[in-house]
Enzyme design. Structure first.
Site, PDB file in Angstrom:
ATOM      1  N   LYS A  85      21.490   5.044 -83.875  1.00 35.41           N
ATOM      2  CA  LYS A  85      21.965   6.351 -84.357  1.00 35.41           C
ATOM      3  C   LYS A  85      22.770   7.080 -83.277  1.00 35.41           C
ATOM      4  O   LYS A  85      23.725   7.805 -83.577  1.00 35.41           O
ATOM      5  CB  LYS A  85      20.766   7.209 -84.795  1.00 35.41           C
ATOM      6  N   GLU A 129      31.094   8.897 -84.633  1.00 27.45           N
ATOM      7  CA  GLU A 129      31.415  10.081 -85.434  1.00 27.45           C
ATOM      8  C   GLU A 129      32.289  11.053 -84.638  1.00 27.45           C
ATOM      9  O   GLU A 129      33.265  11.593 -85.163  1.00 27.45           O
ATOM     10  CB  GLU A 129      30.113  10.748 -85.855  1.00 27.45           C
TER      11      GLU A 129
END
Length: 326
Positions: free
Chosen positions: A173, A180
């Site tokens: 993550k 991102e």
């Protein structure tokens, strides 16, 4: 985000006991069918053993809460960290809790405010036994299978994956969020260039401190960015959910007047770069995106003042007035 995860679990038939420092948030969930708890002791007392407790907390306080809860938990219980905590902390916490017979599972959770309807992508780290026991929870939170890709196997095509031992979920993550950052910066920089495509229509300064715009006739495009991002959403190779959200924001407010442009970072980008440095992996795009966020918060102000001071010192260059946005 945590509240919507509870709602999604209850919709799937799970009974949830909830605690939050904000009584209003907890009361809202209780009115929808959750069981409320006034403190950690009551939370633990209302759960059947062996317990599974899912935490959705800021990284800065997760460790403290884990220690407070673990002191009241029993062998066979599971603690789940679904926030954006540093993966090394997960490794360390698991090492502390393992001798007590308490499993620590780290779940990198992506979905944000839209997860209630869309589901949550989950990147999971922990022991095989603990993760298998929690599978009904992960399945309820995950998006339903859309057929996946030809390479998809197991639960990954449904939106959740046991990535490896404790720490692996948050590591995956962490890098997800680093990517991102880079994607967001690429969209932002590209759209900013499109926004400046009408520079040739503006009056051109003629002084020693301003670089001239060569060939202004090539920059006379007044582009509708909301429409540009919309057309990119349909069949373009750069289409994504992130682009969908960008298009929606520009359609609602083309000048983005309600935003000040100060972009926060919650740690994942920094941790991703640390991993890149320590493993010798080049990551120029991700590093540029992170440093861009620092600059957005005026953390480069003193450096810019130094640049201005040096130009004045060696060449007598006065600072020019700020340029007006088009």
């Amino acid at each position: 985000m945590g509240a919507n995860m509870v709602r999604r679990l209850m919709t799937a038939g799970h009974q949830c006991v909830v605690y939050d420092v904000d009584p209003k948030s907890m009361a809202a969930l209780v009115s929808e069918g959750a069981v409320g708890a006034e403190d950690y002791s009551e939370l633990l007392g209302k759960l059947n053993q062996p317990r599974a407790i899912w935490l959705m907390l800021p990284a800065a306080i997760t460790g403290r809460v884990v220690h407070e809860l673990a002191g009241q938990m029993d062998e066979g219980d599971i603690l789940i960290d679904g926030g954006n905590s540093y993966y090394r902390h997960a490794v360390d916490l698991n090492a502390e809790l393992a001798p007590l017979g308490i499993s620590f599972v780290d779940v990198g959770t992506s979905g944000g405010v839209w997860g209630l309807d869309r589901g949550y992508s989950q990147m999971i780290g922990g022991s095989k036994d603990a993760v298998q026991r929690l599978d009904p929870i992960f399945a309820a939170l995950a998006p339903s299978s859309d057929g996946g890709t030809p390479a998809a196997v197991g639960t990954a095509e449904q939106g959740y994956l046991h990535c490896g031992p404790t720490g692996a979920g948050h590591f995956v993550k962490m890098v997800h969020n680093g990517i991102e950052y880079g994607m967001m910066s690429a969209y932002a920089e590209g759209l900013n260039i499109l926004r400046a495509a009408n520079a040739g229509n503006a009056a051109q300064a003629a002084d020693a401190e301003t670089a001239p715009l060569d060939d202004p006739q090539y920059y006379r495009f007044d582009l509708d960015l909301a429409s540009v991002t919309e057309v990119w959403r349909h069949g373009s190779v750069i289409g994504s959910w992130l682009l969908d959200l960008t298009a929606a924001a520009l359609k609602l407010d083309p000048e983005l007047a309600e935003f000040g442009g100060r972009v926060s970072d919650s740690g994942e980008g920094r941790w991703t770069l640390r991993a890149a440095v320590e493993t010798g992996v080049p990551a120029p795009v991700l590093s540029s995106a992170l440093f861009g966020r620092f600059a957005s918060r005026d953390n480069d102000e003193f450096a810019n003042k130094l640049l201005s001071a040096m130009r004045y010192s060696f060449g007598g260059h006065e600072e020019s007035a700020p340029e007006k946005s088009s």
